[in-house]
Design a protein around this motif. Structure first.
Motif, PDB file in Angstrom:
ATOM      1  N   ALA A   1       0.822  -1.214   0.000  1.00 53.71           N
ATOM      2  CA  ALA A   1       0.000   0.000   0.000  1.00 53.71           C
ATOM      3  C   ALA A   1       0.853   1.260   0.000  1.00 53.71           C
ATOM      4  O   ALA A   1       0.396   2.331  -0.418  1.00 53.71           O
ATOM      5  CB  ALA A   1      -0.924  -0.003   1.216  1.00 53.71           C
TER       6      ALA A   1
ATOM      7  N   ALA B   1      -4.959  10.602  -0.710  1.00 51.65           N
ATOM      8  CA  ALA B   1      -5.050   9.594   0.343  1.00 51.65           C
ATOM      9  C   ALA B   1      -6.379   9.713   1.083  1.00 51.65           C
ATOM     10  O   ALA B   1      -6.934  10.801   1.229  1.00 51.65           O
ATOM     11  CB  ALA B   1      -3.885   9.742   1.312  1.00 51.65           C
TER      12      ALA B   1
ATOM     13  N   VAL C   1      -2.756   6.516   3.009  1.00 47.60           N
ATOM     14  CA  VAL C   1      -2.786   5.828   1.718  1.00 47.60           C
ATOM     15  C   VAL C   1      -4.208   5.884   1.164  1.00 47.60           C
ATOM     16  O   VAL C   1      -5.129   6.364   1.819  1.00 47.60           O
ATOM     17  CB  VAL C   1      -2.298   4.362   1.848  1.00 47.60           C
ATOM     18  N   THR C   2      -4.387   5.353  -0.026  1.00 45.77           N
ATOM     19  CA  THR C   2      -5.671   5.448  -0.723  1.00 45.77           C
ATOM     20  C   THR C   2      -6.376   4.096  -0.685  1.00 45.77           C
ATOM     21  O   THR C   2      -6.118   3.221  -1.507  1.00 45.77           O
ATOM     22  CB  THR C   2      -5.459   5.900  -2.183  1.00 45.77           C
ATOM     23  N   LEU C   3      -7.279   3.938   0.292  1.00 44.11           N
ATOM     24  CA  LEU C   3      -8.019   2.683   0.445  1.00 44.11           C
ATOM     25  C   LEU C   3      -9.449   2.778  -0.067  1.00 44.11           C
ATOM     26  O   LEU C   3     -10.088   1.745  -0.303  1.00 44.11           O
ATOM     27  CB  LEU C   3      -8.061   2.268   1.918  1.00 44.11           C
TER      28      LEU C   3
ATOM     29  N   HIS D   1     -12.313   3.899  -2.826  1.00 41.15           N
ATOM     30  CA  HIS D   1     -12.348   4.070  -4.276  1.00 41.15           C
ATOM     31  C   HIS D   1     -13.781   4.074  -4.791  1.00 41.15           C
ATOM     32  O   HIS D   1     -14.694   3.539  -4.147  1.00 41.15           O
ATOM     33  CB  HIS D   1     -11.604   2.923  -4.976  1.00 41.15           C
TER      34      HIS D   1
ATOM     35  N   ASP E   1      -2.141  -0.602  -5.915  1.00 38.13           N
ATOM     36  CA  ASP E   1      -0.924  -1.407  -6.020  1.00 38.13           C
ATOM     37  C   ASP E   1      -1.147  -2.852  -5.604  1.00 38.13           C
ATOM     38  O   ASP E   1      -0.266  -3.691  -5.830  1.00 38.13           O
ATOM     39  CB  ASP E   1       0.193  -0.779  -5.179  1.00 38.13           C
TER      40      ASP E   1
ATOM     41  N   ARG F   1      -1.637   7.528 -12.132  1.00 37.51           N
ATOM     42  CA  ARG F   1      -2.798   7.934 -11.324  1.00 37.51           C
ATOM     43  C   ARG F   1      -2.871   9.430 -11.113  1.00 37.51           C
ATOM     44  O   ARG F   1      -3.919   9.964 -10.741  1.00 37.51           O
ATOM     45  CB  ARG F   1      -2.743   7.286  -9.944  1.00 37.51           C
TER      46      ARG F   1
ATOM     47  N   ASP G   1     -10.803   3.565 -12.154  1.00 40.41           N
ATOM     48  CA  ASP G   1     -10.818   4.233 -10.861  1.00 40.41           C
ATOM     49  C   ASP G   1     -11.099   5.716 -11.084  1.00 40.41           C
ATOM     50  O   ASP G   1     -10.368   6.398 -11.803  1.00 40.41           O
ATOM     51  CB  ASP G   1      -9.476   4.037 -10.161  1.00 40.41           C
TER      52      ASP G   1
ATOM     53  N   THR H   1      -5.174  -0.638  -2.086  1.00 40.22           N
ATOM     54  CA  THR H   1      -4.803   0.427  -3.002  1.00 40.22           C
ATOM     55  C   THR H   1      -4.674  -0.144  -4.412  1.00 40.22           C
ATOM     56  O   THR H   1      -4.753  -1.368  -4.620  1.00 40.22           O
ATOM     57  CB  THR H   1      -3.473   1.076  -2.592  1.00 40.22           C
TER      58      THR H   1
END
Length: 329
Positions: free
Chosen positions: A47, A274, A291-293, A295, A249, A89, A263, A247
């Motif tokens: 992440a 984030a 972080v980017t959880l 979406h 990733d 992104r 996304d 994320t």
């Protein structure tokens, strides 16, 4: 026997230090390219790939002054690989030619129902979503939302509320038909079909698989993501919105993108915005960077017009909001 030249010894140690600095980044880049989340610890670590990508940009600055040309080539390859994984992104992408109605989608994690209902309703009044997906929706939070007036703004819905962190819900301005919710590890991901005038049916999932905080939760997390429906030609327009606990990733998220989902944040160049944690969160004494959880993923044929993140009190997640254009019916 003559003693080793001090200059040669220093050059040897410089080479060791340069290669030692590059090695973990090279391993990270290699693991990131593997189409699988290879280990529980990697699920948690990957992440933070955007931070690793940023740090990797300094690697050539170590190899170049040391005149380690092979190390310079490797460091450039590693930094380029990680940048290629992350930077798209942050660059707006072209939107498909969707000619149908607009659909505004809002999603929020309520942290076991602790967000004040009136604050959720105030955000609804501000953003005017057509569809709202909620995670960690408890029965008391659902009752509070109705008391705060959500029914006057989003009169249709699917209530899959549960005590604790396991429940979810979908609220809509348009009529909905409930679907069979997705359940793994007692986490219930609500499913509904929304009937938007002038557009094909829109199948919405309030996404919230288990959080892979512990090794024993990793299978539940993986199964919850794997169970999310994929877009299919001729089927409904699919939208997945919520707290994915993953994320872009993570390999399981990349599977969804490879299947055709887009996304909304990445499509507008906001893919590095984030969303968690936005309360102090420590792990073994270390503060976790955000972080980017969360979406909003839309199926092919849906255009993203705008995206943003929005604060809510008493939750460690930021709400996510996207304005979409659906294909015409």
């Amino acid at each position: 026997m003559p003693a080793p030249c001090p200059g040669r010894r220093r050059r040897w140690w410089v080479g060791v230090l340069v290669w030692t600095s590059i090695a973990p980044f090279a391993a990270w880049a290699a693991l990131r390219l593997i189409p699988a989340d290879v280990h529980f610890q990697w699920i948690r670590a990957v992440a933070f790939t955007p931070y690793v990508a940023l740090a990797s940009a300094a690697l050539p600055l170590l190899a170049l002054p040391a005149r380690r040309w092979a190390a310079l080539v490797v460091s450039l390859a590693v930094a380029t690989t990680l940048a290629a994984c992350v930077l798209p992104r942050a660059v707006p992408a072209g939107a498909p030619a969707a000619a149908g109605p607009r659909l505004r989608v809002l999603s929020a994690n309520l942290k076991m129902g602790t967000v004040p209902p009136e604050k959720v309703v105030a955000l609804i009044r501000e953003l005017r979503p057509d569809v709202l997906t909620l995670q960690e929706l408890t029965p008391s939070a659902a009752a509070g939302l109705h008391a705060a007036g959500i029914g006057a703004l989003l009169p249709y819905g699917v209530d899959v509320s549960e005590p604790g962190a396991h429940g979810s819900g979908i609220y809509s301005r348009h009529p909905v038909a409930p679907g069979r919710h997705i359940r793994f590890g007692d986490f219930r991901q609500g499913v509904a079909t929304v009937r938007v005038p002038g557009a094909p049916e829109v199948a919405v999932v309030s996404v919230h698989p288990c959080a892979p905080r512990y090794a024993e939760r990793a299978p539940c997390w993986a199964e919850g993501l794997a169970a999310l429906p994929l877009p299919a030609p001729g089927g409904p327009v699919r939208i997945l919105a919520g707290d994915f606990n993953a994320t872009l990733d993570h390999a399981r998220m990349r599977r969804l993108l490879d299947a055709g989902y887009r996304d909304a944040a990445a499509m507008t160049g906001n893919g590095l915005a984030a969303t968690w944690p936005y309360e102090p969160w420590n792990f073994n004494g270390w503060s976790i960077p955000p972080v980017t959880l969360d979406h909003i993923l839309a199926a092919p044929g849906v255009a993203t017009r705008s995206f943003g993140v929005h604060p809510l009190p008493r939750t460690d997640h930021r709400a996510v909001f996207a304005e979409l254009t659906l294909p015409a019916r």
